[in-house]
Write an enzyme that holds these catalytic residues in place. Sequence first.
Site, mmCIF file in Angstrom:
data_model
loop_
_atom_site.group_PDB
_atom_site.id
_atom_site.type_symbol
_atom_site.label_atom_id
_atom_site.label_comp_id
_atom_site.label_asym_id
_atom_site.label_seq_id
_atom_site.Cartn_x
_atom_site.Cartn_y
_atom_site.Cartn_z
ATOM 1 N N GLY A 1 38.278 14.174 41.289
ATOM 2 C CA GLY A 1 37.949 14.358 39.878
ATOM 3 C C GLY A 1 38.298 15.731 39.330
ATOM 4 O O GLY A 1 37.908 16.087 38.231
ATOM 5 N N SER B 1 42.173 12.601 42.967
ATOM 6 C CA SER B 1 43.120 12.810 41.861
ATOM 7 C C SER B 1 44.475 12.128 42.074
ATOM 8 O O SER B 1 45.508 12.654 41.656
ATOM 9 C CB SER B 1 43.302 14.305 41.574
ATOM 10 O OG SER B 1 42.058 14.895 41.223
ATOM 11 N N HIS C 1 30.809 7.524 50.321
ATOM 12 C CA HIS C 1 31.601 8.339 49.397
ATOM 13 C C HIS C 1 30.962 9.728 49.291
ATOM 14 O O HIS C 1 29.746 9.855 49.378
ATOM 15 C CB HIS C 1 31.649 7.654 48.033
ATOM 16 C CG HIS C 1 32.596 8.312 47.088
ATOM 17 N ND1 HIS C 1 32.251 9.441 46.375
ATOM 18 C CD2 HIS C 1 33.883 8.035 46.769
ATOM 19 C CE1 HIS C 1 33.296 9.826 45.658
ATOM 20 N NE2 HIS C 1 34.294 8.992 45.878
ATOM 21 N N GLU D 1 30.247 11.520 46.882
ATOM 22 C CA GLU D 1 29.193 11.621 45.853
ATOM 23 C C GLU D 1 27.875 11.065 46.381
ATOM 24 O O GLU D 1 26.804 11.541 46.032
ATOM 25 C CB GLU D 1 29.644 10.898 44.573
ATOM 26 C CG GLU D 1 30.728 11.694 43.847
ATOM 27 C CD GLU D 1 31.724 10.869 43.054
ATOM 28 O OE1 GLU D 1 31.455 9.682 42.776
ATOM 29 O OE2 GLU D 1 32.790 11.420 42.705
ATOM 30 N N GLU E 1 39.148 11.735 51.675
ATOM 31 C CA GLU E 1 39.050 12.290 50.328
ATOM 32 C C GLU E 1 38.547 13.728 50.399
ATOM 33 O O GLU E 1 37.341 13.964 50.510
ATOM 34 C CB GLU E 1 38.067 11.468 49.487
ATOM 35 C CG GLU E 1 38.464 10.013 49.344
ATOM 36 C CD GLU E 1 37.796 9.382 48.133
ATOM 37 O OE1 GLU E 1 38.540 8.933 47.246
ATOM 38 O OE2 GLU E 1 36.564 9.366 48.058
ATOM 39 N N ASN F 1 38.018 2.856 42.588
ATOM 40 C CA ASN F 1 36.579 3.116 42.646
ATOM 41 C C ASN F 1 36.151 3.473 41.228
ATOM 42 O O ASN F 1 36.421 4.564 40.756
ATOM 43 C CB ASN F 1 36.331 4.284 43.616
ATOM 44 C CG ASN F 1 34.905 4.789 43.566
ATOM 45 O OD1 ASN F 1 34.020 4.124 43.012
ATOM 46 N ND2 ASN F 1 34.682 5.953 44.151
ATOM 47 N N TRP F 2 35.496 2.516 40.579
ATOM 48 C CA TRP F 2 35.144 2.750 39.173
ATOM 49 C C TRP F 2 33.918 3.642 39.014
ATOM 50 O O TRP F 2 33.551 3.981 37.895
ATOM 51 C CB TRP F 2 34.927 1.397 38.459
ATOM 52 C CG TRP F 2 36.206 0.715 38.113
ATOM 53 C CD1 TRP F 2 37.465 1.229 38.245
ATOM 54 C CD2 TRP F 2 36.359 -0.594 37.559
ATOM 55 N NE1 TRP F 2 38.396 0.304 37.809
ATOM 56 C CE2 TRP F 2 37.740 -0.809 37.382
ATOM 57 C CE3 TRP F 2 35.471 -1.613 37.200
ATOM 58 C CZ2 TRP F 2 38.255 -2.010 36.859
ATOM 59 C CZ3 TRP F 2 35.971 -2.800 36.671
ATOM 60 C CH2 TRP F 2 37.351 -3.002 36.505
ATOM 61 N N LYS F 3 33.249 3.961 40.118
ATOM 62 C CA LYS F 3 32.051 4.815 40.049
ATOM 63 C C LYS F 3 31.081 4.243 39.002
ATOM 64 O O LYS F 3 31.060 3.033 38.802
ATOM 65 C CB LYS F 3 32.448 6.272 39.764
ATOM 66 C CG LYS F 3 33.547 6.750 40.723
ATOM 67 C CD LYS F 3 33.752 8.232 40.715
ATOM 68 C CE LYS F 3 34.827 8.586 41.735
ATOM 69 N NZ LYS F 3 35.051 10.021 41.878
ATOM 70 N N GLY G 1 39.820 7.044 41.631
ATOM 71 C CA GLY G 1 38.734 7.015 40.663
ATOM 72 C C GLY G 1 39.274 6.926 39.249
ATOM 73 O O GLY G 1 39.605 5.845 38.743
ATOM 74 N N GLY G 2 39.417 8.076 38.598
ATOM 75 C CA GLY G 2 39.789 8.139 37.179
ATOM 76 C C GLY G 2 40.979 7.268 36.790
ATOM 77 O O GLY G 2 40.922 6.538 35.785
HETATM 78 P P1 PGA Z 1 39.444 10.610 41.486
HETATM 79 O O1 PGA Z 1 38.293 10.003 42.422
HETATM 80 O O2 PGA Z 1 40.659 9.748 41.694
HETATM 81 O O3 PGA Z 1 38.897 10.505 40.084
HETATM 82 O O4 PGA Z 1 39.675 12.004 41.937
HETATM 83 C C1 PGA Z 1 38.577 9.527 43.711
HETATM 84 C C2 PGA Z 1 37.317 9.074 44.403
HETATM 85 O O5 PGA Z 1 36.294 9.777 44.300
HETATM 86 O O6 PGA Z 1 37.281 8.014 45.057
#
Ligand code: PGA
Length: 250
Positions: free
Chosen positions: A173, A212, A95, A97, A167, A9-11, A233-234
């Site tokens: 994050g 994470s 998600h 967010e 999640e 997930n590149w956000k 994500g990251g």
């Molecule tokens: P993260 O994000 O791996 O940077 O914690 C995961 C996500 O929000 O899908």
Amino acid sequence: MRKPLMAGNWKMNKTAGEAVSMLKALKPEVADVNDVEILLCPVFTALYAANEEIKGSNINLGAQNLFWQPKGAFTGEISPSMVKDVGCSYVIIGHSERRQYFGETDETVNKKVIAAFAAGLIPVACVGETLKEREENVTFEVIEKQIRGGLAGLNAEQASSLVIAYEPVWAIGTGKTATPAQAQEVHAFIRKLYSEIYKDAADKVRILYGGSVNPQNVSELMKQDDIDGGLVGGASLEADSFAKLVKYAK
Ligand code: PGA
């Protein structure tokens, strides 16, 4: 057997050009992988270029959101068929967010999940508790409400092909991962709950862990019975690190 799915997930990161560069670097590193399904979810504006770049490869494309209406006066929104048309086979829905910053609820998640399936997309529907909810010992209640509300009304085929991402919000994050045991506990709970709603589909539905995930912790997480992949994500932004994740390698 459930085929593992490693999803990035590149956000809100990467222009179209940056997305293409990453994919160019990733393709040869994962070309020999066929026991894990690979998915990347760039921003909308990079989807077209990303799709051109991954044609003929083993990398799948997904969007990070959609709107449930098919078309019309909804300025700034993108319909399920538009997401499908640009080359996506998956779409992330709900998600944390989106729930936190854009007011998404279990009800809107449900509308989006149903609309995604209707357009031929596979939703990756996200659930997870906040730190406050975990500390108040209401994790299972929160997850149950999100699953019963957000994932209602599926037919048997949809219920089997759906992807759920667990999640924990406190792990996204933050560098804090749920321990493999903590994650497995919730994944097993989700699968059992799902079996009450959708019977046999519970053996087929893939449940990803997110929060994470990185090359250091991926292999322990993937050893858990009910963890069928990751939503990352990251650590999905760079080709080297995402290739390691796909191979569960440090
Ligand atoms: P993260 O994000 O791996 O940077 O914690 C995961 C996500 O929000 O899908």
